[in-house]
Write a protein that holds these residues in place. Structure first.
Motif, PDB file in Angstrom:
ATOM      1  N   ARG A 266      -4.036  -1.291   9.944  1.00 54.83           N
ATOM      2  CA  ARG A 266      -3.665  -1.759   8.596  1.00 54.83           C
ATOM      3  C   ARG A 266      -3.315  -3.239   8.673  1.00 54.83           C
ATOM      4  NH1 ARG A 266      -0.346   1.349  10.848  1.00 54.83           N
ATOM      5  NH2 ARG A 266      -1.063   3.168   9.705  1.00 54.83           N
TER       6      ARG A 266
ATOM      7  N   GLU B 215      -5.404  -1.367   3.493  1.00 58.39           N
ATOM      8  CA  GLU B 215      -6.079  -0.359   4.314  1.00 58.39           C
ATOM      9  C   GLU B 215      -7.020  -1.041   5.317  1.00 58.39           C
ATOM     10  OE1 GLU B 215      -4.395   3.152   2.814  1.00 58.39           O
ATOM     11  OE2 GLU B 215      -5.753   2.869   4.471  1.00 58.39           O
TER      12      GLU B 215
ATOM     13  N   ASP C 154       1.434   6.409   7.141  1.00 59.93           N
ATOM     14  CA  ASP C 154       1.515   5.304   6.193  1.00 59.93           C
ATOM     15  C   ASP C 154       2.708   5.476   5.265  1.00 59.93           C
ATOM     16  OD1 ASP C 154      -2.079   5.014   5.886  1.00 59.93           O
ATOM     17  OD2 ASP C 154      -0.683   3.901   7.136  1.00 59.93           O
TER      18      ASP C 154
ATOM     19  N   GLU D 296      -4.983  -1.755  -1.428  1.00 62.92           N
ATOM     20  CA  GLU D 296      -3.729  -2.323  -0.962  1.00 62.92           C
ATOM     21  C   GLU D 296      -2.566  -1.722  -1.744  1.00 62.92           C
ATOM     22  OE1 GLU D 296      -3.664  -6.557  -1.426  1.00 62.92           O
ATOM     23  OE2 GLU D 296      -4.596  -6.505  -3.378  1.00 62.92           O
TER      24      GLU D 296
END
Length: 680
Positions: free
Chosen positions: A111, A23, A5, A29
């Motif tokens: 995501r 997420e 990420d 977020e």
């Protein structure tokens, strides 16, 4: 945020317009720098809880439509798009097109990625849309890379998948250079988008990536630096770095921009990923680095996993080769054939083995088994089980005892393991096979008349059995009989072991199964024409033909004349064979003591045989019809007594000596005779 990420966020921060990432469980977020520049908020003022950072930013009249679209998309797993006014840092509002798409990995949503495109300025909107489209493509590429790189545990296949993934979307040609055990950097995989150029780049495979004086500097740079971009490449630099034999190839390929990314795993640098633009006008820029670094991180993990797997596979194969006999014993009157066939799928090394060992007294020990599981541990256990059976066989070749020793070792050293095993001892002189089974598929025997039957008994596997759990028996083996020992991979290929055994029996009932040649391979080919789904071992034993018995005598042990005649004939055979005088004397003494022991304790019919074939010592067999006994050679408790002294003398003079009970009645004494020949 996870490491992956973080790479995604770094790519999102490079985008000018507002971008957010949610997420997969819709709990949090994250917003990029473009969001904070536009709204004037700080990261501390924008809580990560889903939706809270939007409060006061979305115009009050547009908020219901935004929240409804977001809620419906999260519930359905589909993309959404909606127009709304967003407040800027000065307090004014501009109209934006809000859109978000789910990014999927491994069959699920990893995501959500959303963007806000300013539609009040159309030209700017188009530019930003292009950036967002490029970001989406890169995110999808990263997701696809994770799946592709994990498809194989083969190093070569993993490297090839990596360069195929890069070319042509991220490069006109690309290569993987790996640091070998000698410290040199060599091209391990390479591919070009233009098939006409493929022969050129293929010439670089396996070659050193740089001149010897430059290579250490490159390796040191890979260990210290992050990704490195050559936005433009000077041909003079290529001439200074490239090995002379590769320089014409590199100049012909004419790369004008390159990206070099180290491949690192924890604790070491594996090599580098190098991508080139040469056929197009594109160049590598700084915003390309996050994607390549994320790809390199994933690739390094996949490469190291594949290397570790291949090293384990090699070690396991070494153990497996050690657990399979280099050659099967040559026994007069017996033909052995064995085959091991690994599963046709790319699986780990299994734990199957087979073995046949001829003892010095003429008997043959047979073992076959299967360790539950696969890989290095199964191979280690497999080798240990085979060696334990062999070791015990040399001391006390009793099937139940050999299995008991293997079971004890397995429980002591590999508590959670389970092994099926079958052990047998074949006596060519007596024509009997004694056996014990520990959960293994029972071998099949084809008799001389063509009928087929299984050896009874199965028992519990090693690791689960008790000392008293002995399941076996004794079976007579006549000339023309064929025994087939096998692992369950042979009969369970179709997942129906009953049907598999029926097919095997049908094959054994055919007359041509006993034809000369590789019997085990013929059975495998007939059973599994399309290959094996699991590891398969087969050991066959075909009985028939001339034996190693040079001479035999049968008479009543109380008949002194017959006994004397047999003794004289025996001694003459040894002398004619050139046995040294001292060994002839010792052998004659052994003959007399065994004969006298039968006359004293088991008067009646006696059978004596001299077994002797090339490459082995002579073995004297004495079989009687008495009450039967076994012998533990030792001096009698009364040293002045004659009782027991004769067998102790035999044990002292013979190379090996043992007495076992015969199936039914009587005893079978075996004495391996000294047989030194005088030096010429």
């Amino acid at each position: 945020m996870s490491a992956f990420d973080a790479a995604v966020c770094a790519a999102a921060d490079a985008v000018v317009q507002p971008v957010w990432i949610v997420e997969p469980d819709a709990s949090r977020e994250w917003f990029n720098d473009g969001w904070y520049r536009y709204t004037g908020l700080t990261r501390d003022a924008a809580p990560p809880i889903l939706g809270t950072a939007w409060t006061g930013v979305v115009h009050v009249d547009d908020a219901p439509a935004v929240y409804t679209a977001r809620r419906d998309a999260l519930e359905s797993g589909s993309a959404y798009a909606v127009y709304a006014r967003l407040r800027d840092a000065s307090g004014g509002y501009r109209r934006f097109h809000l859109q978000a798409v789910p990014v999927r990995e491994n069959g699920g949503i990893a995501r959500w990625v959303g963007s806000a495109t300013d539609v009040e300025d159309r030209k700017r909107s188009e530019e930003q849309s292009a950036e967002i489209e490029r970001l989406g493509e890169r995110l999808q590429f990263a997701a696809r890379a994770g799946d592709v790189l994990n498809e194989s545990l083969n190093v070569e296949a993993t490297l090839q998948r990596l360069v195929d993934l890069i070319v042509p979307s991220l490069a006109d040609w690309a290569g993987i250079d790996l640091i070998g055990e000698d410290g040199h950097l060599r091209a391990a995989a390479i591919v070009h988008a233009d098939p006409a150029r493929a022969p050129l780049v293929e010439q670089m495979r396996g070659k050193s990536a740089a001149r010897p004086e430059v290579e250490p500097l490159i390796v040191e740079a890979l260990e210290k630096r992050r990704a490195h971009i050559n936005r433009t490449i000077d041909p003079d630099v290529i001439a200074r770095v490239a090995p002379p034999e590769l320089l014409p190839i590199l100049l012909a390929l004419a790369p004008h921009s390159s990206m070099t990314v180290p491949l690192r795993s924890p604790g070491r640098t594996l090599g580098s990923l190098v991508a080139y633009w040469s056929e197009t006008d594109r160049t590598y820029e700084q915003d390309d680095i996050p994607l390549f670094e994320d790809l390199a991180r994933r690739a390094a993990i996949a490469i190291e996993n594949a290397q570790l797997y291949e090293r384990e596979h090699l070690v396991a194969q070494t153990f497996q080769r050690a657990a399979l006999p280099v050659s099967l014993p040559e026994v007069p009157g017996v033909a052995f054939d064995g085959v091991y066939v690994p599963a046709r799928v790319d699986a780990k090394v299994g734990g199957d083995w087979y073995d046949a060992l001829r003892l010095s007294d003429g008997r043959v020990v047979i073992s076959i088994g299967d360790v539950a599981g696969s890989g290095l541990e199964a191979a280690v256990i497999m080798a240990a089980m085979r060696q334990i059976v062999r070791g015990v066989a040399h001391v006390y070749p009793d099937p139940a005892t050999m299995l008991d020793a293997a079971d004890r070792t397995l429980k002591a050293e590999h508590r959670d393991s389970m092994v099926t095993a079958f052990v047998a001892v074949y006596d060519p002189i007596g024509g009997k096979l004694s056996y014990a089974n520990a959960g293994h598929p029972p071998p099949l025997i084809r008799f001389a008349d063509g009928s087929v039957d299984a050896l009874s008994g199965r028992g519990l596997p090693l690791g689960l059995r008790d000392r008293t759990d002995v399941d076996g028996g004794v079976v007579a083996i006549d000339d023309g009989a064929l025994l087939v020992f096998y692992s369950d991979g042979l009969t369970e290929s179709t997942r129906d072991p009953v049907e598999g055994e029926q097919r095997l029996r049908a094959i054994l009932a055919q007359d041509d199964v006993v034809a000369p040649g590789p019997t085990a391979r013929r059975i495998f080919d007939e059973m599994l024409r399309e290959g094996a789904h699991d590891d398969v071992v087969i050991l066959t034993m075909l009985v028939g033909g001339p034996s190693a018995v040079q001479k035999s005598w049968t008479f009543d042990a109380r008949d002194a004349d017959s006994a004397r005649s047999a003794r004289v004939s025996f001694v003459e055979m040894l002398r004619d064979a050139g046995v040294a005088t001292n060994d002839v004397f010792a052998s004659e003494l052994i003959f007399g003591e065994l004969l006298g022991n039968v006359a004293r304790h088991a008067p009646g019919q006696i059978a004596i045989a001299l077994e002797w074939d090339a490459g082995s010592a002579p073995v004297l067999h004495v079989l009687d019809d008495g009450p039967g006994f076994t012998v533990v050679p030792r001096l009698p408790s009364d040293t002045l007594s004659e009782r027991g002294r004769g067998l102790f003398l035999v044990w002292s003079l013979a190379e090996e000596f043992n007495v076992t009970r015969r199936d039914g009645t009587g005893s079978h004494a075996r004495a391996v005779l000294p047989a030194t020949r005088p030096r010429g």
